[in-house]
Design an enzyme around this catalytic site. Structure first.
Site, PDB file in Angstrom:
ATOM      1  N   ASP A   1      86.198  71.582  47.235  1.00 12.70           N
ATOM      2  CA  ASP A   1      84.745  71.356  47.194  1.00 12.70           C
ATOM      3  C   ASP A   1      84.177  71.392  48.606  1.00 12.70           C
ATOM      4  O   ASP A   1      84.333  70.444  49.377  1.00 12.70           O
ATOM      5  CB  ASP A   1      84.467  70.006  46.531  1.00 12.70           C
ATOM      6  CG  ASP A   1      82.973  69.758  46.295  1.00 12.70           C
ATOM      7  OD1 ASP A   1      82.152  70.493  46.876  1.00 12.70           O
ATOM      8  OD2 ASP A   1      82.644  68.836  45.544  1.00 12.70           O
TER       9      ASP A   1
ATOM     10  N   GLU B   1      83.552  63.726  41.244  1.00 13.51           N
ATOM     11  CA  GLU B   1      83.106  65.119  41.229  1.00 13.51           C
ATOM     12  C   GLU B   1      84.215  66.100  40.818  1.00 13.51           C
ATOM     13  O   GLU B   1      83.959  67.008  40.017  1.00 13.51           O
ATOM     14  CB  GLU B   1      82.523  65.490  42.597  1.00 13.51           C
ATOM     15  CG  GLU B   1      81.154  64.835  42.835  1.00 13.51           C
ATOM     16  CD  GLU B   1      80.729  64.850  44.287  1.00 13.51           C
ATOM     17  OE1 GLU B   1      81.438  65.466  45.112  1.00 13.51           O
ATOM     18  OE2 GLU B   1      79.687  64.244  44.607  1.00 13.51           O
TER      19      GLU B   1
ATOM     20  N   LYS C   1      72.965  61.033  51.332  1.00 15.08           N
ATOM     21  CA  LYS C   1      74.219  60.655  50.664  1.00 15.08           C
ATOM     22  C   LYS C   1      75.272  60.199  51.684  1.00 15.08           C
ATOM     23  O   LYS C   1      76.117  59.360  51.383  1.00 15.08           O
ATOM     24  CB  LYS C   1      74.742  61.847  49.856  1.00 15.08           C
ATOM     25  CG  LYS C   1      76.004  61.576  49.050  1.00 15.08           C
ATOM     26  CD  LYS C   1      76.357  62.789  48.217  1.00 15.08           C
ATOM     27  CE  LYS C   1      77.663  62.650  47.472  1.00 15.08           C
ATOM     28  NZ  LYS C   1      77.946  63.832  46.647  1.00 15.08           N
TER      29      LYS C   1
END
Length: 620
Positions: A211, A187, A87
């Site tokens: 996060d 997200e 990613k």
């Protein structure tokens, strides 16, 4: 072909099968769905293997692909053929990686261009899109096996800071995995939805989403008003996460055992084994006070929670600094945040939780599984798109992708279908030939990878670009789509300010049936379209390499030996011959050979130029 109905307000195909939510993570990935009867979002646990699928891809010597937990075992035994943290590479060029390129245990190809990175495994070349697609295929297969139904549509989440190139790469990976990606969702937005925030259209809240995943950290400040999520500010670090907590433990063990860092770096097997032990220690210390283990009965792996917290405090403090900056950008104080949401497995570390709660002055909400929360929110968004939640308003979206033609007749998407309108998006381009003064901008609509399969909307020339070497001009192409569906396309050369624009009227004259057919064709031909795109991109890379090397020989041949020139010309000829094969791996292998052979030449010429300059001579 069976007729399929289409909802033009969302651009979504109306089929009976479930729409899943996917969290495509740096370290781990998950797939979730909303149960049709209980209406509860649930992470899928196929065959009892757990909900988490490690984002690891291993290629065996026999050419098979292994994904997830089984692939993770090969990080130690076969690191060169085991790909992780892909990613981080999505939408990135080799130059974007900078000092982080040595972090990866596998070979990332530097083709000396601004093109997207490629990963070499044996004689095959993969893009981050290929590898992400392998992970998505595994998630799709698990969902189909567990739910006993075809899964063709999905919502996929990305970090809020992902740029257009990274978002498009995620869409392309979904397409290659055989999924129609209905929406790319931030997200933090998905996390808030999982906690039920923003589902009630009358609710108004300001939310902080912290996060801390395996490889990345981000803090997002969201304003939620009438069901609309607005990202007020984001901050963070794409190279900070649970991996760094692990690395702090590894460095501690290296000192404890008096190991030589260079030995660790060169021994990929030992470095990966240390990495996995450190990850295990971090998990144990989230609930326990001490961790004890050994590697090969000779390397003692001992650490207490007190030592662990002292080692990671600077890392945790860095994340709090990011929270402080995000609040400053949003022009808010910690007291003005209504809710703090914890996302990512690394938030289980007690020091992380207490530090975040102390900073915001309120207990952070971690009642949902931090590994699953983003996937659960994506499933809720998918359920909304399926029309199963009538109380939630969906904004109008554009039913088909809008983009421009790039080298080789490829479609480069600027505004993906299902984007909310009004919207604005753009990409930066440059010239491919020295002295190029005009650039043709061709605007297309459609879902296919080749422009010839899509519908041309407009075309114009950006004239008057200053004559510069290839790659020097910087041309911003912006698409502005207003609430009435009117598209304005503008091109600006940043160095000179040269500008040109065109306006395209709404709806573009397509009937519902034509839109439906274009969507069906994109799904039916997804694999062959992506294969064609890969070959064209490989050819473009090869042609740019040939152009650069031949120009280099012309200008600097005097600094090379006859043998070097002969070998270079031989490799140039082999690369030209590879172009006739239409096989991307053959072409990219020939590019790689030529690049590896000639890369020392540039450094040599630079050294000669420096010596000339130091001697007071002019550098040409």
């Amino acid at each position: 072909m069976a007729k399929v109905a289409i909802n033009l307000s969302t651009g979504a195909l109306q089929q009976e099968e479930v729409i899943v939510g996917i969290d495509l993570g740096t370290t781990n990935s998950l797939v979730a769905y909303v149960h049709p009867e209980t209406k509860t979002p649930t992470a899928i646990n196929d065959l009892g293997r757990g909900t988490i699928v490690p984002s690891v891809v291993h290629f065996t010597q026999q050419g098979e692909t292994i994904i997830g937990t089984e692939a993770k075992d090969y990080l130690i035994t076969d690191p060169a053929n085991t790909i992780y943290s892909v990613k981080r590479l999505l939408g990135k060029s080799y130059k974007d990686l900078g000092e982080h390129k040595d972090y990866f245990g596998y070979k990332i190809i530097d083709d000396n261009s601004e093109g997207l990175v490629k990963i070499r495994v044996g004689d095959k070349f993969y893009s981050p899109i290929d590898l992400s697609a392998e992970i998505l295929k595994e998630l799709r297969a698990r969902a189909e096996h567990a739910l006993k139904t075809p899964v063709n549509r999905a919502v996929i989440t990305v970090p809020a800071y992902f740029n257009d190139s990274q978002r498009q790469a995620t869409r392309d990976a979904g397409k290659l995995a055989g999924l129609e990606v209905l929406r790319i969702v931030n997200e933090p937005t998905a996390a808030a939805l999982a906690y039920g925030i923003g589902i009630d259209p009358t609710e108004e809240k300001t939310v902080a989403v912290y996060d801390l995943g395996g490889g990345t950290f981000d803090i997002s400040i969201l304003s939620i008003h009438q069901g609309i999520f607005e990202v007020l500010a984001t901050n963070g670090d794409t190279y900070l996460g649970g991996d760094d907590l692990d690395r702090a433990i590894i460095n501690h063990w290296i000192l404890d055992n008096q190991l030589i860092a260079d030995t660790i770096n060169s021994d990929k097997n030992l470095s990966q084994e240390l990495r996995l032990k450190a990850e295990e220690a971090k998990k144990v210390l989230s609930t326990g006070e001490v961790y004890d283990s050994y590697i090969n009965d000779s390397i003692k792996c001992h650490i207490t929670r007190h030592t662990f917290e002292s080692l990671i405090r600077p890392i945790v403090d860095k994340t709090i600094d990011s929270c402080r900056m995000a609040l400053a950008d949003a022009k808010l104080t910690p007291e003005q945040i209504d809710t703090v949401i914890m996302v990512g497995g690394s938030t289980r570390v007690p020091l992380v939780y207490t530090s975040v709660s102390d900073f915001f002055g309120k207990p952070a909400n971690n009642s949902l599984n931090p590994d699953e929360v983003v996937a659960l929110g994506a499933a809720i968004q998918a359920d909304i798109l399926a029309g199963n939640r009538k109380d939630i308003l969906l904004l109008d979206v554009t039913p088909l992708t809008l983009g421009i033609e790039t080298m080789g007749g490829l479609m480069d998407s600027i505004i993906p279908r299902n984007s909310k309108i009004p919207t604005k998006a753009g990409r930066q381009y440059t010239t491919s030939v020295d002295g190029q003064v005009n650039m043709k901008i061709s605007v297309y609509q459609g879902e296919r990878d080749l422009v010839r399969e899509n519908r041309k909307l407009a075309e114009f020339d950006l004239k008057g670009i200053p004559a510069m070497p290839a790659g020097f001009p910087k041309v911003d192409v912006n698409f502005i789509l207003n609430a009435d569906g009117i598209l304005k396309v503008e091109a600006i050369e940043l160095r000179s300010g040269v500008r040109q624009e065109v306006e395209v009227k709404p709806q573009y004259g397509l009937t519902d049936a034509q839109v439906e057919q274009m969507l069906m064709d994109s799904i039916t031909h997804a694999r062959e379209d992506v294969s064609a795109r890969m070959v064209i991109e490989a050819r473009t890379t090869a042609e740019q390499m040939l152009y650069q090397v031949e120009r280099f020989l012309e200008k600097n041949g005097e600094h090379l030996t006859e043998e070097e020139i002969d070998l270079t010309r031989s490799n140039i000829q082999k690369l030209r011959e590879s172009l006739t094969t239409n096989d991307k791996d053959t072409i990219l292998k020939a590019v790689d050979v030529l690049e590896e052979q000639t890369s020392p030449f540039a450094e040599r010429v630079m050294q000669i130029s420096i010596k000339k300059a130091m001697a007071g001579k002019k550098i040409e």
